[in-house]
Motif scaffolding. Structure first.
Motif, mmCIF file in Angstrom:
data_model
loop_
_atom_site.group_PDB
_atom_site.id
_atom_site.type_symbol
_atom_site.label_atom_id
_atom_site.label_comp_id
_atom_site.label_asym_id
_atom_site.label_seq_id
_atom_site.Cartn_x
_atom_site.Cartn_y
_atom_site.Cartn_z
ATOM 1 N N ASP A 426 -37.252 -46.245 15.618
ATOM 2 C CA ASP A 426 -37.814 -47.001 14.499
ATOM 3 C C ASP A 426 -37.843 -46.193 13.198
ATOM 4 N N ARG A 427 -37.162 -45.045 13.188
ATOM 5 C CA ARG A 427 -37.070 -44.227 11.973
ATOM 6 C C ARG A 427 -35.604 -43.948 11.662
ATOM 7 N N ALA A 428 -35.369 -43.568 10.421
ATOM 8 C CA ALA A 428 -33.998 -43.295 10.000
ATOM 9 C C ALA A 428 -33.965 -42.083 9.086
ATOM 10 N N THR A 429 -32.846 -41.397 9.109
ATOM 11 C CA THR A 429 -32.566 -40.381 8.099
ATOM 12 C C THR A 429 -31.948 -41.087 6.909
ATOM 13 N N VAL A 430 -32.583 -40.940 5.748
ATOM 14 C CA VAL A 430 -32.091 -41.624 4.555
ATOM 15 C C VAL A 430 -31.688 -40.603 3.493
ATOM 16 N N GLN A 431 -30.695 -40.987 2.712
ATOM 17 C CA GLN A 431 -30.222 -40.148 1.612
ATOM 18 C C GLN A 431 -30.610 -40.794 0.289
ATOM 19 N N ALA A 433 -30.252 -40.763 -3.643
ATOM 20 C CA ALA A 433 -29.191 -40.286 -4.524
ATOM 21 C C ALA A 433 -29.737 -39.435 -5.666
ATOM 22 N N ASP A 434 -30.814 -39.878 -6.288
ATOM 23 C CA ASP A 434 -31.348 -39.164 -7.444
ATOM 24 C C ASP A 434 -32.867 -39.240 -7.435
ATOM 25 N N PRO A 435 -33.546 -38.118 -7.127
ATOM 26 C CA PRO A 435 -32.998 -36.789 -6.857
ATOM 27 C C PRO A 435 -32.324 -36.722 -5.490
ATOM 28 N N ALA A 436 -31.380 -35.769 -5.328
ATOM 29 C CA ALA A 436 -30.611 -35.651 -4.090
ATOM 30 C C ALA A 436 -31.488 -35.092 -2.988
ATOM 31 N N VAL A 437 -32.034 -35.985 -2.174
ATOM 32 C CA VAL A 437 -32.961 -35.600 -1.106
ATOM 33 C C VAL A 437 -32.602 -36.363 0.160
ATOM 34 N N THR A 438 -32.620 -35.670 1.297
ATOM 35 C CA THR A 438 -32.461 -36.298 2.606
ATOM 36 C C THR A 438 -33.806 -36.226 3.312
ATOM 37 N N ALA A 439 -34.291 -37.349 3.823
ATOM 38 C CA ALA A 439 -35.621 -37.369 4.437
ATOM 39 C C ALA A 439 -35.666 -38.430 5.526
ATOM 40 N N SER A 440 -36.795 -38.474 6.232
ATOM 41 C CA SER A 440 -36.998 -39.459 7.289
ATOM 42 C C SER A 440 -37.921 -40.563 6.785
ATOM 43 N N ALA A 441 -37.635 -41.783 7.203
ATOM 44 C CA ALA A 441 -38.464 -42.921 6.797
ATOM 45 C C ALA A 441 -38.458 -43.965 7.902
ATOM 46 N N PRO A 442 -39.554 -44.724 8.050
ATOM 47 C CA PRO A 442 -39.558 -45.832 9.016
ATOM 48 C C PRO A 442 -38.653 -46.952 8.513
ATOM 49 N N VAL A 443 -37.978 -47.636 9.440
ATOM 50 C CA VAL A 443 -37.099 -48.741 9.048
ATOM 51 C C VAL A 443 -37.297 -49.912 9.997
ATOM 52 N N PRO A 444 -37.021 -51.126 9.537
ATOM 53 C CA PRO A 444 -37.167 -52.299 10.407
ATOM 54 C C PRO A 444 -36.151 -52.270 11.553
ATOM 55 N N ALA A 445 -36.473 -52.943 12.625
ATOM 56 C CA ALA A 445 -35.551 -53.070 13.753
ATOM 57 C C ALA A 445 -34.246 -53.696 13.280
ATOM 58 N N GLY A 446 -33.143 -53.200 13.809
ATOM 59 C CA GLY A 446 -31.837 -53.738 13.447
ATOM 60 C C GLY A 446 -31.182 -53.051 12.267
ATOM 61 N N THR A 447 -31.881 -52.115 11.620
ATOM 62 C CA THR A 447 -31.281 -51.378 10.503
ATOM 63 C C THR A 447 -30.122 -50.527 11.010
ATOM 64 N N THR A 448 -29.027 -50.515 10.275
ATOM 65 C CA THR A 448 -27.847 -49.749 10.687
ATOM 66 C C THR A 448 -27.482 -48.718 9.628
ATOM 67 N N PRO A 449 -26.802 -47.639 10.024
ATOM 68 C CA PRO A 449 -26.343 -46.651 9.041
ATOM 69 C C PRO A 449 -25.475 -47.309 7.971
ATOM 70 N N GLY A 450 -25.616 -46.833 6.763
ATOM 71 C CA GLY A 450 -24.895 -47.404 5.631
ATOM 72 C C GLY A 450 -25.695 -48.443 4.866
ATOM 73 N N THR A 451 -26.826 -48.895 5.434
ATOM 74 C CA THR A 451 -27.671 -49.899 4.787
ATOM 75 C C THR A 451 -28.395 -49.289 3.585
ATOM 76 N N SER A 452 -28.489 -50.016 2.506
ATOM 77 C CA SER A 452 -29.273 -49.595 1.343
ATOM 78 C C SER A 452 -30.715 -50.033 1.542
ATOM 79 N N VAL A 453 -31.653 -49.131 1.273
ATOM 80 C CA VAL A 453 -33.072 -49.453 1.428
ATOM 81 C C VAL A 453 -33.829 -48.948 0.204
ATOM 82 N N ARG A 454 -35.037 -49.467 0.014
ATOM 83 C CA ARG A 454 -35.942 -48.981 -1.035
ATOM 84 C C ARG A 454 -37.076 -48.226 -0.349
#
Length: 471
Positions: A426-431, A433-454
């Motif tokens: 139920d979590r994802a590694t998100v990138q 873009a500005d500032p350039a940060v990679t972090a972990s965040a909870p995501v809804p079920a069914g979220t796939t890599p490449g999805t844009s999120v806020r």
């Protein structure tokens, strides 16, 4: 992936970050300074003058801009329908007295660490950035590998000798890539040709390169910290092929003599391959045929889904370690990602194990007795290198975490755009873009890599390197 840089502005945040980075080095027992006895021994260290004189050969070095610890120098020339490659390695074994103060401290450190607020070098700088470094326009002892390549770039013969060299040019990656792109004459002019042939040799061996974008914390002249993320330049890949070729030659010498130290990595198992196939299918870029190395090489680096695929492929590149042997050969000597037995033998200024590989290989190549110090201490190397690798990994990840927390400090309470790189339950590694940060965040079920999120930045803690995001 284009280069991105995000800065932390000078402020109370900057001060807090500097304190956190300093505390991190102390916590990991990674001192930048050397004791007086180590410094004194390094200052007095001299290397015997080699009998072979190769100063007439116009060697050149190729490194990141500003580097002073220059381990390698090359000279490339055509030889009939093939090539001759000379690859000179800093002669660290000649400068470090076995059992001495420098040797003992190098064994404790294991490798050079690259911290945001300065390097933690393996050797005192009087050696790593002066006496032993292959700096331009200065006579230097070196261990020179000479390779004969056929028209396809395959090695037909090689030898290793101790020699005196004189580098003529100190090249850097960015300027050299630009020069090659413009078609200018350069000491590296043959590097694209030979590099491409060696990459094809890698493909035929079944080797695979991951080539994830680099992530590096840098400190600018004004004292600000930044995270740079960029894809390796082509010239870096070509140059790396010279080092890989040398490491394979070193491994073959040691295996033939049945004594030495190899860098090994097991072939991924079928479960790992199957998981990766499912991930590529989910991303809409299915790996259906051929070897995984061919699939990774064919990925479009401009495709936004390539980064999630490379992140998923990282699970295939696990289990690397060191294997030592004396009297018999290892049951599994392969480095699966390279597709051949391989040894670390090209970075002795920055990595402890290379000094052993070079000393052993030189003795084998010259038909001499292997130095007793190298043979007697072989069994210590895997543990020393594992400990230093763990220290380097912790330093790298904790440093990035602290800087990323500082970068997001002005955004606490704000909602910003991010891209999902990988999903873990139920979590994802998100990138971001500005500032350039990679972090972990909870995501809804069914979220796939490449999805844009806020994502909303709820909390940051610079000293702990923690970031809390919600979606």
């Amino acid at each position: 992936m284009p280069q991105r840089r995000s800065h932390v502005a000078p402020s109370a945040t900057q001060t807090e970050l500097a304190a956190a980075l300093s505390a991190l080095r102390e916590e990991l027992d990674a001192p930048q300074e050397f004791s007086p006895d180590v410094l004194a021994e390094a200052e007095n260290a001299t290397a015997p003058e080699p009998g072979l004189d190769l100063r007439a050969v116009p060697f050149a070095t190729l490194d990141p801009a500003g580097s002073m610890d220059l381990d390698q120098a090359f000279h490339l020339e055509r030889n009939g329908d093939g090539f001759t490659v000379r690859y000179a390695i800093a002669d660290v074994p000649s400068f470090v007295a076995p059992g001495g103060a420098v040797d003992a401290e190098a064994r404790r450190r294991g490798q050079t660490l690259y911290a945001a607020d300065g390097t933690v070098p393996l050797h005192p700088k009087v050696l790593s950035e002066d006496k032993a470094s292959l700096l331009p326009d200065i006579d230097r002892p070196a261990l020179v590998w000479t390779f004969d390549l056929d028209s396809a770039g395959a090695v037909s013969a090689f030898r290793l000798e101790r020699a005196l060299i004189r580098s003529r040019a100190k090249l850097d990656y960015v300027a050299t890539q630009a020069s090659l792109d413009r078609g200018e004459d350069s000491p590296a002019s043959l590097l694209p040709v030979i590099g491409a042939l060696r990459i094809e040799q890698e493909r035929m061996r079944g080797g695979a390169s991951l080539n994830l974008p680099d992530e590096e914390v840098v400190r600018a002249a004004d004292g600000t910290y930044a995270i740079e993320r960029r894809s390796p330049l082509a010239v870096e890949d070509w140059n790396a092929q010279l080092s890989l070729m040398t490491g394979m030659a070193a491994a073959s010498l040691m295996l033939e003599a049945k004594v030495g130290v190899l860098r090994t990595m097991p072939q991924p198992d079928e479960k790992s391959f199957e998981t990766f196939r499912h991930q590529t299918e989910a991303l809409g870029r299915p790996w259906t045929t051929g070897r995984y190395g061919d699939y990774l090489r064919a990925l479009d680096r401009e495709d936004p889904l390539t980064l999630p695929i490379l992140e998923a492929a990282a699970s295939l590149f696990r289990g690397a370690g060191y294997v030592v042997f004396d009297g018999t050969t290892p049951a599994d000597a392969m480095q699966a990602a390279i597709g051949a037995p391989y040894a670390h033998a090209t970075a002795p200024l920055r990595r402890l194990v290379d000094r052993w590989s070079l000393a052993i290989c030189l003795a084998i190549s010259q038909g001499e007795k292997i130095p007793a110090w190298a043979r007697e201490s072989l069994n210590e190397l895997p543990a020393l290198m594992q400990e230093s690798a763990q220290r380097a990994s912790r330093l790298d990840s904790a440093t990035v975490n602290c800087v990323e927390a500082a970068l997001l400090t002005p955004f606490v309470g704000a909602t910003i755009d991010a891209t999902v790189i990988a999903v873990h339950g139920d979590r994802a590694t998100v990138q971001i873009a500005d500032p350039a940060v990679t972090a972990s965040a909870p995501v809804p079920a069914g979220t796939t890599p490449g999805t844009s999120v806020r994502v909303t930045v709820q909390r940051v803690d610079i000293s702990e390197g923690q970031v809390e995001l919600t979606t």
